[in-house]
Write a protein that holds these residues in place. Structure first.
Motif, mmCIF file in Angstrom:
data_model
loop_
_atom_site.group_PDB
_atom_site.id
_atom_site.type_symbol
_atom_site.label_atom_id
_atom_site.label_comp_id
_atom_site.label_asym_id
_atom_site.label_seq_id
_atom_site.Cartn_x
_atom_site.Cartn_y
_atom_site.Cartn_z
ATOM 1 N N LYS A 117 8.193 7.949 -7.498
ATOM 2 C CA LYS A 117 8.918 6.994 -7.387
ATOM 3 C C LYS A 117 8.213 5.666 -7.144
ATOM 4 C CE LYS A 117 12.888 8.937 -8.791
ATOM 5 N NZ LYS A 117 13.375 8.642 -10.121
ATOM 6 N N LEU A 118 7.372 5.950 -6.198
ATOM 7 C CA LEU A 118 6.412 4.843 -5.583
ATOM 8 C C LEU A 118 5.308 4.408 -6.803
ATOM 9 C CD1 LEU A 118 6.008 5.941 -1.675
ATOM 10 C CD2 LEU A 118 6.982 3.965 -2.653
ATOM 11 N N ALA A 119 4.819 5.420 -7.495
ATOM 12 C CA ALA A 119 3.964 5.148 -8.535
ATOM 13 C C ALA A 119 4.585 4.460 -9.389
ATOM 14 C CB ALA A 119 3.312 6.504 -8.737
ATOM 15 N N ALA A 120 5.923 4.789 -9.957
ATOM 16 C CA ALA A 120 6.475 4.184 -10.960
ATOM 17 C C ALA A 120 6.912 2.673 -10.760
ATOM 18 C CB ALA A 120 7.858 4.824 -11.356
ATOM 19 N N ARG A 121 7.344 2.611 -9.328
ATOM 20 C CA ARG A 121 7.529 1.027 -8.925
ATOM 21 C C ARG A 121 6.513 0.283 -8.859
ATOM 22 N NH1 ARG A 121 8.378 0.384 -2.504
ATOM 23 N NH2 ARG A 121 6.191 0.479 -2.830
ATOM 24 N N ASN A 122 5.355 0.713 -8.536
ATOM 25 C CA ASN A 122 4.193 0.127 -8.327
ATOM 26 C C ASN A 122 3.481 0.108 -9.760
ATOM 27 O OD1 ASN A 122 4.410 -0.338 -5.730
ATOM 28 N ND2 ASN A 122 3.465 1.249 -4.979
ATOM 29 N N GLY A 123 3.930 0.634 -10.888
ATOM 30 C CA GLY A 123 3.289 0.416 -12.376
ATOM 31 C C GLY A 123 2.078 1.664 -12.376
ATOM 32 N N GLY A 124 2.485 2.654 -11.759
ATOM 33 C CA GLY A 124 1.422 3.740 -11.885
ATOM 34 C C GLY A 124 0.041 3.677 -11.178
ATOM 35 N N ARG A 125 -0.054 2.558 -10.146
ATOM 36 C CA ARG A 125 -1.294 2.144 -9.516
ATOM 37 C C ARG A 125 -1.062 3.305 -8.440
ATOM 38 N NH1 ARG A 125 -0.377 -3.259 -7.284
ATOM 39 N NH2 ARG A 125 1.665 -3.446 -8.601
ATOM 40 N N GLN A 146 13.458 2.707 3.475
ATOM 41 C CA GLN A 146 12.085 2.665 4.215
ATOM 42 C C GLN A 146 11.009 2.367 3.121
ATOM 43 O OE1 GLN A 146 10.578 5.719 6.656
ATOM 44 N NE2 GLN A 146 8.626 4.857 7.169
ATOM 45 N N MET A 147 11.045 3.230 2.085
ATOM 46 C CA MET A 147 10.094 3.219 1.129
ATOM 47 C C MET A 147 10.337 2.320 -0.093
ATOM 48 S SD MET A 147 7.754 5.379 2.016
ATOM 49 C CE MET A 147 7.919 6.517 3.473
ATOM 50 N N GLY A 148 11.546 1.798 -0.060
ATOM 51 C CA GLY A 148 12.061 0.684 -1.139
ATOM 52 C C GLY A 148 12.052 1.289 -2.768
ATOM 53 N N MET A 199 0.812 -1.293 0.021
ATOM 54 C CA MET A 199 0.076 0.115 -0.091
ATOM 55 C C MET A 199 0.833 1.420 0.074
ATOM 56 S SD MET A 199 -3.183 0.669 2.533
ATOM 57 C CE MET A 199 -3.282 2.267 3.353
ATOM 58 N N THR A 200 0.457 2.117 -0.847
ATOM 59 C CA THR A 200 1.483 3.344 -1.013
ATOM 60 C C THR A 200 1.093 4.337 0.214
ATOM 61 O OG1 THR A 200 1.170 3.222 -3.349
ATOM 62 C CG2 THR A 200 1.947 5.471 -2.254
ATOM 63 N N PRO A 201 1.937 4.668 0.904
ATOM 64 C CA PRO A 201 1.732 5.850 2.134
ATOM 65 C C PRO A 201 1.258 7.131 1.442
ATOM 66 C CG PRO A 201 4.185 5.517 1.552
ATOM 67 C CD PRO A 201 3.504 4.634 0.639
#
Length: 87
Positions: free
Chosen positions: A79-87, A53-55, A1-3
């Motif tokens: 970066k989190l969105a890119a890592r998660n495929g834009g989700r 922490q955020m990977g 889950m994205t923070p």
């Protein structure tokens, strides 16, 4: 889950506290990171802790344009969105 934005800001504050070994007033998005009184090495250490922490990975060349907590939060969320495929 994205923070959430507030969770990322809280993480930034926690890491700044751990590195600077002092308390800060609550961080806002408008807070200028340079005003925290940490040297550049300490700031990079804080970013490294946040990355772990955020990977995510924040390339050093992207950090030069980041001046506020809000800007750092924006980059972390990107970066989190890119890592998660834009989700």
């Amino acid at each position: 889950m994205t923070p959430t934005r507030s969770e990322i800001i809280a993480a930034i504050q926690t890491h700044a506290h751990e590195i600077a070994e002092r308390e800060f007033p609550p961080f806002t998005e408008a807070l200028v990171i340079a005003e925290l009184g940490m040297d550049s090495l300490s700031t990079l250490e804080m970013v490294g802790m946040l990355e772990r922490q955020m990977g995510i990975y924040l390339p050093t060349e992207e950090l030069g344009d980041i001046h506020t907590v809000g800007q750092l939060t924006d980059v972390v969320l990107q970066k989190l969105a890119a890592r998660n495929g834009g989700r």
